[in-house]
Write a protein that holds these residues in place. Structure first.
Motif, short mmCIF file in Angstrom:
data_model
loop_
_atom_site.label_atom_id
_atom_site.label_comp_id
_atom_site.label_asym_id
_atom_site.label_seq_id
_atom_site.Cartn_x
_atom_site.Cartn_y
_atom_site.Cartn_z
N MET A 251 0.65 -1.19 -0.10
CA MET A 251 -0.18 0.57 0.15
C MET A 251 1.20 1.52 -0.05
O MET A 251 1.48 1.96 0.96
CB MET A 251 -1.38 -0.20 2.03
CG MET A 251 -1.86 -1.30 1.25
SD MET A 251 -3.13 -1.06 -0.43
CE MET A 251 -4.22 0.11 0.15
N LEU A 252 0.48 2.02 -0.40
CA LEU A 252 1.65 3.01 -1.19
C LEU A 252 0.62 4.21 0.20
O LEU A 252 -0.27 4.51 0.46
CB LEU A 252 1.01 4.45 -2.34
CG LEU A 252 1.17 5.96 -2.38
CD1 LEU A 252 2.69 5.26 -2.97
CD2 LEU A 252 0.22 6.23 -3.46
N ARG A 253 1.93 5.11 1.00
CA ARG A 253 2.05 5.37 2.02
C ARG A 253 2.47 7.15 2.21
O ARG A 253 2.16 7.61 3.00
CB ARG A 253 2.92 5.19 3.57
CG ARG A 253 2.81 3.44 3.50
CD ARG A 253 1.32 3.32 4.01
NE ARG A 253 0.64 3.71 5.57
CZ ARG A 253 -0.41 3.62 6.35
NH1 ARG A 253 -1.07 3.17 5.68
NH2 ARG A 253 0.37 4.65 7.24
N GLY A 254 3.02 7.65 1.04
CA GLY A 254 3.21 9.07 1.45
C GLY A 254 3.81 9.25 -0.52
O GLY A 254 4.65 8.12 -1.25
N ILE A 255 3.48 10.21 -0.54
CA ILE A 255 4.53 10.49 -2.21
C ILE A 255 5.66 12.35 -1.68
O ILE A 255 4.65 13.18 -0.74
CB ILE A 255 3.46 10.57 -2.88
CG1 ILE A 255 2.64 9.41 -3.52
CG2 ILE A 255 3.97 12.00 -4.11
CD1 ILE A 255 1.58 9.97 -4.04
N THR A 256 6.22 12.33 -2.12
CA THR A 256 7.06 13.40 -1.84
C THR A 256 7.26 13.97 -3.36
O THR A 256 8.13 12.91 -3.71
CB THR A 256 7.43 13.94 -1.26
OG1 THR A 256 7.38 13.23 -0.13
CG2 THR A 256 8.26 14.85 -0.67
N TYR A 257 7.14 15.49 -3.94
CA TYR A 257 7.62 15.37 -4.69
C TYR A 257 8.93 16.74 -4.90
O TYR A 257 8.46 17.61 -3.25
CB TYR A 257 6.47 16.16 -5.70
CG TYR A 257 5.79 15.94 -6.67
CD1 TYR A 257 5.84 14.90 -7.51
CD2 TYR A 257 4.67 16.04 -5.93
CE1 TYR A 257 5.15 14.58 -8.42
CE2 TYR A 257 3.45 14.93 -6.21
CZ TYR A 257 4.22 14.27 -7.83
OH TYR A 257 2.94 13.45 -8.60
N ILE A 258 9.90 16.52 -5.33
CA ILE A 258 11.19 17.61 -5.08
C ILE A 258 11.35 17.95 -6.56
O ILE A 258 11.45 17.42 -7.26
CB ILE A 258 12.57 16.52 -4.49
CG1 ILE A 258 12.41 16.48 -3.68
CG2 ILE A 258 13.29 17.50 -4.22
CD1 ILE A 258 13.33 15.04 -2.43
N VAL A 259 11.67 19.77 -6.61
CA VAL A 259 11.84 20.36 -7.42
C VAL A 259 12.58 21.24 -7.10
O VAL A 259 13.04 22.25 -6.91
CB VAL A 259 10.55 21.46 -7.58
CG1 VAL A 259 10.65 21.79 -9.07
CG2 VAL A 259 9.10 20.46 -7.55
N VAL A 260 13.78 21.06 -7.98
CA VAL A 260 15.34 21.72 -7.96
C VAL A 260 15.26 21.69 -9.04
O VAL A 260 15.68 21.26 -10.13
CB VAL A 260 16.54 21.27 -8.10
CG1 VAL A 260 17.74 21.98 -7.72
CG2 VAL A 260 16.03 20.07 -6.17
N PRO A 261 14.48 23.28 -9.62
CA PRO A 261 14.85 24.23 -11.46
C PRO A 261 16.00 23.99 -10.99
O PRO A 261 17.37 24.45 -10.72
CB PRO A 261 14.75 25.47 -11.32
CG PRO A 261 13.27 25.01 -10.01
CD PRO A 261 13.80 24.23 -9.27
N SER A 262 16.47 23.50 -12.34
CA SER A 262 18.13 23.45 -13.54
C SER A 262 18.10 24.27 -14.59
O SER A 262 19.39 25.14 -14.26
CB SER A 262 18.48 22.34 -14.05
OG SER A 262 17.36 21.61 -14.86
N GLY A 263 17.19 24.66 -15.46
CA GLY A 263 16.95 25.90 -16.69
C GLY A 263 16.06 26.58 -16.23
O GLY A 263 16.23 27.57 -15.83
N ASP A 264 14.66 26.06 -17.22
CA ASP A 264 13.87 26.78 -17.17
C ASP A 264 12.61 27.07 -15.76
O ASP A 264 11.73 25.42 -15.58
CB ASP A 264 12.66 26.14 -18.63
CG ASP A 264 11.68 27.26 -18.77
OD1 ASP A 264 11.30 27.95 -18.18
OD2 ASP A 264 11.13 26.52 -19.79
N SER A 265 13.19 27.63 -15.03
CA SER A 265 11.91 27.00 -14.01
C SER A 265 10.59 27.34 -13.87
O SER A 265 10.03 26.92 -13.43
CB SER A 265 12.67 28.42 -12.34
OG SER A 265 12.85 29.53 -13.21
N GLN A 266 10.85 28.46 -15.00
CA GLN A 266 9.06 28.38 -14.85
C GLN A 266 8.58 27.17 -15.54
O GLN A 266 7.27 26.73 -15.25
CB GLN A 266 8.69 29.59 -16.06
CG GLN A 266 7.03 30.27 -16.51
CD GLN A 266 6.49 31.12 -17.02
OE1 GLN A 266 7.36 31.82 -17.62
NE2 GLN A 266 5.66 31.73 -17.64
N LYS A 267 9.52 26.76 -16.34
CA LYS A 267 8.78 25.24 -16.36
C LYS A 267 8.68 24.22 -15.12
O LYS A 267 7.43 23.33 -15.68
CB LYS A 267 9.36 24.37 -18.18
CG LYS A 267 8.41 23.17 -18.91
CD LYS A 267 9.70 22.58 -19.49
CE LYS A 267 8.97 21.41 -19.85
NZ LYS A 267 8.33 20.25 -19.62
#
Length: 130
Positions: A38-54
């Motif tokens: 069973m899925l217990r947790g989800i974490t998105y990690i965002v570290v923009p490398s170039g196009d931060s808007q995208k």
């Protein structure tokens, strides 16, 4: 039937299995699955490398889809507002030392944190995840 999470490479950590999916060059998804599958947790990690808007657009779409799936029909509008508020607070406080925010809707805990060093993190887990 094959559980979706078994399709991703994973590592056993403590009492859970952990998997990572690089959604894009700037966005990674980290998930934890109990030994019962069973899925217990989800974490998105965002570290923009170039196009931060995208990177931010990708993140908003992913977070929106994830939150809508998890929230259930009765909590969709409240969850949408909570998620928007958490992301806004985290991004507005990116220069602050303590910049972690969370909220509970139903039996789901949402959290967001951001710093220039580690990027933006957004996660979802059951309230009783401990």
């Amino acid at each position: 039937s094959t559980r979706l999470w078994t399709l991703f490479p994973y590592t056993t950590l403590f009492r859970s299995d952990v998997f990572q999916v690089d959604v894009s060059p700037d966005v990674s998804l980290i998930g934890t699955v109990n030994h019962d599958g069973m899925l217990r947790g989800i974490t998105y990690i965002v570290v923009p490398s170039g196009d931060s808007q995208k990177a931010m657009m990708d993140t908003l779409i992913l977070v929106g889809i994830t939150s809508n799936i998890i929230s259930g029909e009765e909590n969709k509008s409240k969850t949408s507002k909570v998620v928007t508020d958490l992301l806004t607070k985290a991004l507005d406080g990116i220069d602050k030392e303590k910049n972690s925010h969370n909220a509970v809707v139903g039996n789901v805990k949402y959290f967001a944190t951001a710093s220039k060093l580690t990027g933006l993190w957004f996660g979802v887990e059951p309230v009783n995840a401990d």
